[in-house]
Design a protein around this motif. Structure first.
Motif, PDB file in Angstrom:
ATOM      1  N   ARG A  83       7.007   9.554   1.426  1.00 22.18           N
ATOM      2  CA  ARG A  83       7.109   8.108   1.513  1.00 22.18           C
ATOM      3  C   ARG A  83       8.298   7.693   2.348  1.00 22.18           C
ATOM      4  NH1 ARG A  83       4.226   6.561  -2.901  1.00 22.18           N
ATOM      5  NH2 ARG A  83       4.236   8.044  -4.604  1.00 22.18           N
ATOM      6  N   ASP A 142       8.900   2.403   9.213  1.00 21.89           N
ATOM      7  CA  ASP A 142       8.721   0.979   9.026  1.00 21.89           C
ATOM      8  C   ASP A 142       9.967   0.218   9.450  1.00 21.89           C
ATOM      9  OD1 ASP A 142       6.570  -0.666   7.880  1.00 21.89           O
ATOM     10  OD2 ASP A 142       8.206  -1.457   6.650  1.00 21.89           O
ATOM     11  N   ARG A 176       7.352   4.630 -10.500  1.00 23.17           N
ATOM     12  CA  ARG A 176       6.665   3.712  -9.590  1.00 23.17           C
ATOM     13  C   ARG A 176       7.501   2.462  -9.372  1.00 23.17           C
ATOM     14  NH1 ARG A 176       1.023   1.588 -10.396  1.00 23.17           N
ATOM     15  NH2 ARG A 176       1.549   1.459 -12.598  1.00 23.17           N
ATOM     16  N   GLU A 214      11.319   0.388  -1.715  1.00 20.81           N
ATOM     17  CA  GLU A 214      10.538   0.073  -0.521  1.00 20.81           C
ATOM     18  C   GLU A 214      10.595  -1.406  -0.162  1.00 20.81           C
ATOM     19  OE1 GLU A 214       6.686   1.757  -0.292  1.00 20.81           O
ATOM     20  OE2 GLU A 214       7.485   3.776  -0.325  1.00 20.81           O
ATOM     21  N   ASP A 215      10.560  -2.267  -1.154  1.00 17.31           N
ATOM     22  CA  ASP A 215      10.615  -3.699  -0.877  1.00 17.31           C
ATOM     23  C   ASP A 215      10.893  -4.430  -2.180  1.00 17.31           C
ATOM     24  OD1 ASP A 215      10.168  -6.385  -0.288  1.00 17.31           O
ATOM     25  OD2 ASP A 215       8.674  -5.903   1.240  1.00 17.31           O
ATOM     26  N   ARG A 261      -3.746  -6.717  -3.050  1.00 19.91           N
ATOM     27  CA  ARG A 261      -2.779  -6.275  -4.054  1.00 19.91           C
ATOM     28  C   ARG A 261      -2.463  -7.399  -5.033  1.00 19.91           C
ATOM     29  NH1 ARG A 261       3.103  -4.898  -1.946  1.00 19.91           N
ATOM     30  NH2 ARG A 261       2.935  -7.141  -1.698  1.00 19.91           N
ATOM     31  N   ALA A 262      -2.288  -8.614  -4.491  1.00 20.06           N
ATOM     32  CA  ALA A 262      -2.011  -9.749  -5.372  1.00 20.06           C
ATOM     33  C   ALA A 262      -3.192  -9.992  -6.320  1.00 20.06           C
ATOM     34  CB  ALA A 262      -1.720 -11.000  -4.544  1.00 20.06           C
ATOM     35  N   GLY A 321       4.782  -7.835   3.475  1.00 16.28           N
ATOM     36  CA  GLY A 321       5.555  -7.310   2.350  1.00 16.28           C
ATOM     37  C   GLY A 321       4.829  -6.296   1.497  1.00 16.28           C
ATOM     38  N   ILE A 322       4.094  -5.399   2.143  1.00 13.03           N
ATOM     39  CA  ILE A 322       3.474  -4.329   1.366  1.00 13.03           C
ATOM     40  C   ILE A 322       4.458  -3.163   1.245  1.00 13.03           C
ATOM     41  CG2 ILE A 322       1.102  -4.898   1.980  1.00 13.03           C
ATOM     42  CD1 ILE A 322       1.644  -2.371   3.968  1.00 13.03           C
ATOM     43  N   PHE A 323       4.144  -2.178   0.422  1.00 20.03           N
ATOM     44  CA  PHE A 323       5.023  -1.017   0.280  1.00 20.03           C
ATOM     45  C   PHE A 323       4.625   0.025   1.335  1.00 20.03           C
ATOM     46  CE2 PHE A 323       4.621  -2.830  -4.044  1.00 20.03           C
ATOM     47  CZ  PHE A 323       5.914  -3.310  -4.142  1.00 20.03           C
ATOM     48  N   PRO A 324       5.479   0.227   2.335  1.00 18.56           N
ATOM     49  CA  PRO A 324       5.066   1.045   3.490  1.00 18.56           C
ATOM     50  C   PRO A 324       4.819   2.515   3.170  1.00 18.56           C
ATOM     51  CG  PRO A 324       7.395   0.492   3.639  1.00 18.56           C
ATOM     52  CD  PRO A 324       6.831  -0.314   2.510  1.00 18.56           C
ATOM     53  N   GLY A 325       5.554   3.038   2.190  1.00 20.82           N
ATOM     54  CA  GLY A 325       5.416   4.466   1.916  1.00 20.82           C
ATOM     55  C   GLY A 325       4.301   4.786   0.932  1.00 20.82           C
ATOM     56  N   MET A 326       3.726   3.761   0.342  1.00 20.25           N
ATOM     57  CA  MET A 326       2.656   4.009  -0.624  1.00 20.25           C
ATOM     58  C   MET A 326       1.310   3.900   0.086  1.00 20.25           C
ATOM     59  SD  MET A 326       3.805   1.956  -4.004  1.00 20.25           S
ATOM     60  CE  MET A 326       5.501   1.833  -4.534  1.00 20.25           C
ATOM     61  N   GLU A 334      -2.209   3.213  -3.860  1.00 19.82           N
ATOM     62  CA  GLU A 334      -0.971   3.053  -4.630  1.00 19.82           C
ATOM     63  C   GLU A 334      -0.455   1.622  -4.549  1.00 19.82           C
ATOM     64  OE1 GLU A 334       0.874   7.588  -4.292  1.00 19.82           O
ATOM     65  OE2 GLU A 334       1.234   6.144  -2.692  1.00 19.82           O
ATOM     66  N   ALA A 372       7.810   7.391   5.930  1.00 22.73           N
ATOM     67  CA  ALA A 372       7.087   6.180   6.322  1.00 22.73           C
ATOM     68  C   ALA A 372       7.999   4.959   6.279  1.00 22.73           C
ATOM     69  CB  ALA A 372       5.894   5.952   5.404  1.00 22.73           C
ATOM     70  N   GLU A 373       8.905   4.937   5.279  1.00 24.94           N
ATOM     71  CA  GLU A 373       9.817   3.804   5.203  1.00 24.94           C
ATOM     72  C   GLU A 373      10.740   3.766   6.408  1.00 24.94           C
ATOM     73  OE1 GLU A 373      11.758   3.895   1.349  1.00 24.94           O
ATOM     74  OE2 GLU A 373       9.826   4.498   0.513  1.00 24.94           O
ATOM     75  N   GLN A 424      -2.820  -4.730   6.878  1.00 23.54           N
ATOM     76  CA  GLN A 424      -1.718  -4.950   5.938  1.00 23.54           C
ATOM     77  C   GLN A 424      -1.862  -6.305   5.255  1.00 23.54           C
ATOM     78  OE1 GLN A 424       2.222  -4.135   7.368  1.00 23.54           O
ATOM     79  NE2 GLN A 424       1.624  -2.219   8.321  1.00 23.54           N
ATOM     80  N   PRO A 433       3.286 -12.073  -0.431  1.00 20.56           N
ATOM     81  CA  PRO A 433       4.414 -12.640   0.307  1.00 20.56           C
ATOM     82  C   PRO A 433       4.117 -12.822   1.798  1.00 20.56           C
ATOM     83  CG  PRO A 433       4.814 -10.339  -0.221  1.00 20.56           C
ATOM     84  CD  PRO A 433       3.542 -10.714  -0.900  1.00 20.56           C
ATOM     85  N   GLN A 486      -1.220   5.547   4.378  1.00 18.13           N
ATOM     86  CA  GLN A 486       0.013   4.882   3.967  1.00 18.13           C
ATOM     87  C   GLN A 486       0.033   3.439   4.466  1.00 18.13           C
ATOM     88  OE1 GLN A 486       3.277   7.304   5.282  1.00 18.13           O
ATOM     89  NE2 GLN A 486       3.437   8.276   3.290  1.00 18.13           N
ATOM     90  N   MET A 542       0.071  -0.940  -7.625  1.00 19.17           N
ATOM     91  CA  MET A 542       1.278  -1.715  -7.918  1.00 19.17           C
ATOM     92  C   MET A 542       0.926  -3.158  -8.249  1.00 19.17           C
ATOM     93  SD  MET A 542       4.040  -0.091  -8.081  1.00 19.17           S
ATOM     94  CE  MET A 542       5.082  -1.542  -8.297  1.00 19.17           C
ATOM     95  N   LEU A 566       7.589  -9.541  -6.999  1.00 26.74           N
ATOM     96  CA  LEU A 566       6.371 -10.357  -6.963  1.00 26.74           C
ATOM     97  C   LEU A 566       5.197  -9.660  -7.639  1.00 26.74           C
ATOM     98  CD1 LEU A 566       6.565 -11.861  -3.368  1.00 26.74           C
ATOM     99  CD2 LEU A 566       6.890 -13.026  -5.546  1.00 26.74           C
ATOM    100  N   MET A 567       5.299  -8.331  -7.793  1.00 25.71           N
ATOM    101  CA  MET A 567       4.249  -7.613  -8.500  1.00 25.71           C
ATOM    102  C   MET A 567       4.549  -7.514  -9.995  1.00 25.71           C
ATOM    103  SD  MET A 567       2.041  -7.060  -6.298  1.00 25.71           S
ATOM    104  CE  MET A 567       2.570  -8.405  -5.267  1.00 25.71           C
ATOM    105  N   GLY A 593       2.346   1.536   5.549  1.00 26.70           N
ATOM    106  CA  GLY A 593       3.102   1.284   6.762  1.00 26.70           C
ATOM    107  C   GLY A 593       2.357   1.628   8.039  1.00 26.70           C
TER     108      GLY A 593
END
Ligand SMILES: Nc1ncnc2c1ncn2[C@@H]1O[C@H](COP(=O)(O)OP(=O)(O)OP(=O)(O)O)[C@@H](O)[C@H]1O
Ligand SMILES: [Mg+2]
Lengths: 236, 381
Positions: free
Chosen positions: B365, B372, B237, B244-245, A148-149, A87-92, A96, B368-369, A141, A83, A132, A100, B251-252, A134
């Protein structure tokens, strides 16, 4: 034909963002989509990946009509988008996040193989695998989003401005990697502000203006088209 | 332990917050690095402690912990119900990131299902036994969760908050005014769970809250094990990615709607179970038990404890419910503190959100969010 968009319109409430656009992507190509801010590039991507429903028109992918198919099922068919705005997962963690990317897959061996491949393409991510998402830099990122895609092993990879906000050095690097991914066999539809680079790398390209396709041709042709030069390539 | 305690100097005191944080991190570090068996032994000790807690022979040695103004075992039962609900709401709010302001509505559905199907005051006079009705209560709350979630979970954020709020209020008003649900008069003689001591006396009753407390405690452990397994699976997961998003999750290839609905229904089921237990224990259900405030308290408890973290939710639910009861019977300058319990509660929450928005025991996590999001706010569009 891998992807075929036919006369697609899309509305955001009352605002019409796409006015009947048509485009195609052949297997093995890099196709670029360029246009000014607000032209509807990201919107086109959303229509293809399915996170916004289209108002009219059809989308065919890999011989199947996917116009009404849910976004997550499109991923299973082999269509994956990195995206805009990362648009990555900040806490992972990096790993991880990559994991995903392979959410729809169950072939462990294949996933491990693709992980090696992605970490090979992006050594920076390999160094930071436990960090992480984020806390990565903007460029990292961006790489993570692309990597990731890739982890979904898509037939068609949709990249929305992968070079956004990167330093010139990194932009070069990202485009080199995009070409490499393509040479390894992934078809790519690429949205870019950075028209120069995109047109130079793409086999074919489309120019989008206020929700309409106004020009199309090979990357080479558009690169030397006077009106494109004027509007998108700055003073050349 | 060989540490000596000195009164803190001004510099030391200045760094108190930092030191507290470091202290907590050190504890967390130790915990994570301790050998497996040490963790199991400690965990077992904690569990044994809580099983022993409602016995007077035990808690009379615990100084100020027992509540002066209320029967301590009764309080423990209330606390345990809150903990169970916090664990359930944590799935919805903490894992899937859905703001549910009407969680107590599901509790009410569970309690009323039991009341209507078991009580002799009910119009339908089925008089079924408690144990038979519990699965029905859980199923019904799940169904109501799915019915409420299906139209709303497709929409984003704020709508869900409003709809759930409206739902809880609707249930309450139905309870107050519908003749079928008996309003203030309520349902009495709701049966207890089965079981007898060897001398023929029933195990579960109104006077001795201990068996009920032990039952809830056991159920909490079962539910926590289930939730933990779930969160370490693909389901977990998916929830975390949605929180988180949501767009990126889709999209995943995550079927976001389906998983949100699952989280919502699972949370509802746990609240339904809590409601069924409550109805049995109280022996009586009427419209006064379901004030909107309860929904807010339980949500605050989850956020207070650290949403997204099971231990955080347990501690949050337990502490909040306990603190509220602890005020009972304490007088200061001639005022009963219990009257002002929500004032204190509100104050603690405000202070907490300023200094520690991620909660007491946050999820790695989640922290971190939060960062963010803060970045988003400061950098802007
Ligand atoms: N969620 C939305 N709601 C309403 N209008 C939107 C929404 N998203 C985009 N638009 C509008 O649709 C048009 C196309 O937006 P889009 O994001 O596709 O542009 P873009 O070509 O990707 O631009 P950029 O290069 O700045 O990313 C714009 O006018 C935009 O304001
Ligand atoms: Mg865009």
């Amino acid at each position: 034909m891998l992807l075929e968009i036919d006369d697609v319109s899309l509305l955001y409430g009352r605002i019409q963002a796409l006015h009947g656009i048509s485009l195609t992507v052949e297997e093995g190509e890099i196709v670029a989509l360029i246009g000014a801010n607000g032209a509807g590039k990201s919107t086109t991507m959303r229509a293809i990946s399915g996170i916004r429903p289209v108002a009219s028109g059809r989308i065919r992918f890999d011989g199947e009509d996917i116009t009404k198919l849910r976004a997550d099922l499109r991923v299973r068919r082999g269509l994956c988008q990195a995206p805009e705005g990362r648009g990555i997962f900040p806490g992972m963690t990096v790993l991880e996040n990559l994991d995903m990317g392979a959410y729809t897959r169950r072939d462990r061996a294949g996933i491990a193989q693709d992980l090696d491949r992605v970490l090979g393409l992006f050594p920076r991510l390999a160094e930071r695998r436990k960090q992480q998402g984020g806390t990565l830099s903007g460029g990292e990122q961006q790489m993570l989003a692309v990597g990731r895609a890739l982890m979904s092993r898509p037939k068609l990879l949709l990249l929305d401005e992968p070079s956004m906000g990167l330093a010139p050095m990194l932009i070069q690097q990202i485009f080199t990697i995009i070409t490499e991914i393509n040479e390894q066999g992934t078809t790519i539809l690429l949205v870019e502000q950075n028209a120069q680079q995109a047109l130079a790398r793409a086999h074919r390209a489309y120019v989008l203006e206020t929700g309409r396709i106004v020009k199309s041709g090979t990357g080479e042709e558009l690169l030397h088209d006077p009106s494109v030069k004027d509007a998108y390539l700055g003073v050349a | 332990m060989t540490t000596t305690v000195n009164p803190p100097s001004p510099e030391q005191r200045e760094g108190l917050r930092d030191r507290l944080r470091h202290g907590r991190e050190a504890v967390a570090q130790r915990w994570h690095h301790a050998p497996r068996w040490v963790r199991w032994v400690l965990l077992a000790a904690v569990i044994v402690f809580f099983y022993a807690l409602p016995n007077k022979e035990f808690y009379q040695y615990l100084g100020p912990i027992p509540t002066p103004g209320a029967n301590f075992t009764q309080v423990l039962f209330t606390v345990s119900i809150y903990v169970l609900m916090a664990v359930g709401l944590n799935i919805v709010v903490g894992f899937a990131g859905l703001l549910d302001l009407g969680y107590f509505g599901f509790f009410a559905v569970g309690a009323y299902t039991v009341a209507v199907l078991t009580s002799p005051s009910s119009d339908i006079k089925t008089l079924w036994p408690w144990l038979l009705v519990v699965p029905i209560a859980i199923a019904l709350t799940m169904v109501s969760g799915v019915m409420l979630g299906t139209p709303t979970l497709r929409l984003r954020g704020d709508y869900l908050a409003l709809v759930t709020l409206g739902f809880a209020e609707m249930i309450r008003i139905a309870a107050v005014s519908s003749p079928f649900l008996k309003g203030q008069r309520g349902f009495n003689q709701i049966p207890h769970p089965p079981g007898q001591y060897t001398d023929g006396k029933p195990i579960f009753g109104v006077l001795d809250a201990r068996p009920y407390y032990w039952l809830v405690l056991t159920l909490i452990i079962v539910v926590v094990i289930g939730v933990r397994n779930l969160t370490h699976s693909r389901v977990g997961r998916a929830w975390i990615s949605i929180r988180e998003d949501e767009d990126a999750a889709q999209l995943m290839g995550v079927p976001t709607f389906k998983f949100k609905l699952w989280a919502f229904a699972a949370g509802a089921a746990i609240a339904g179970l809590a409601g069924a237990l409550f109805a049995g224990k109280q022996n009586f259900v009427n419209s006064q038990n379901f004030e909107l405030l309860n929904s807010i308290i339980i949500l605050a408890a989850v956020i207070f404890g650290g949403s997204g973290n099971i231990v955080g939710a347990i501690v949050g639910g337990g502490l909040v419910a306990y603190m509220i009861e602890r005020f009972r019977g304490i007088e200061l300058f001639g005022v009963e503190l219990y009257e002002y319990r929500f004032l204190f509660f509100g104050l603690v929450l405000v202070v907490m959100m300023i200094f520690r928005p991620q909660g007491l025991i946050p999820n790695r996590r989640r922290a971190a969010e939060f960062k963010d999001r803060r970045k988003e706010v400061t950098v802007g569009e």
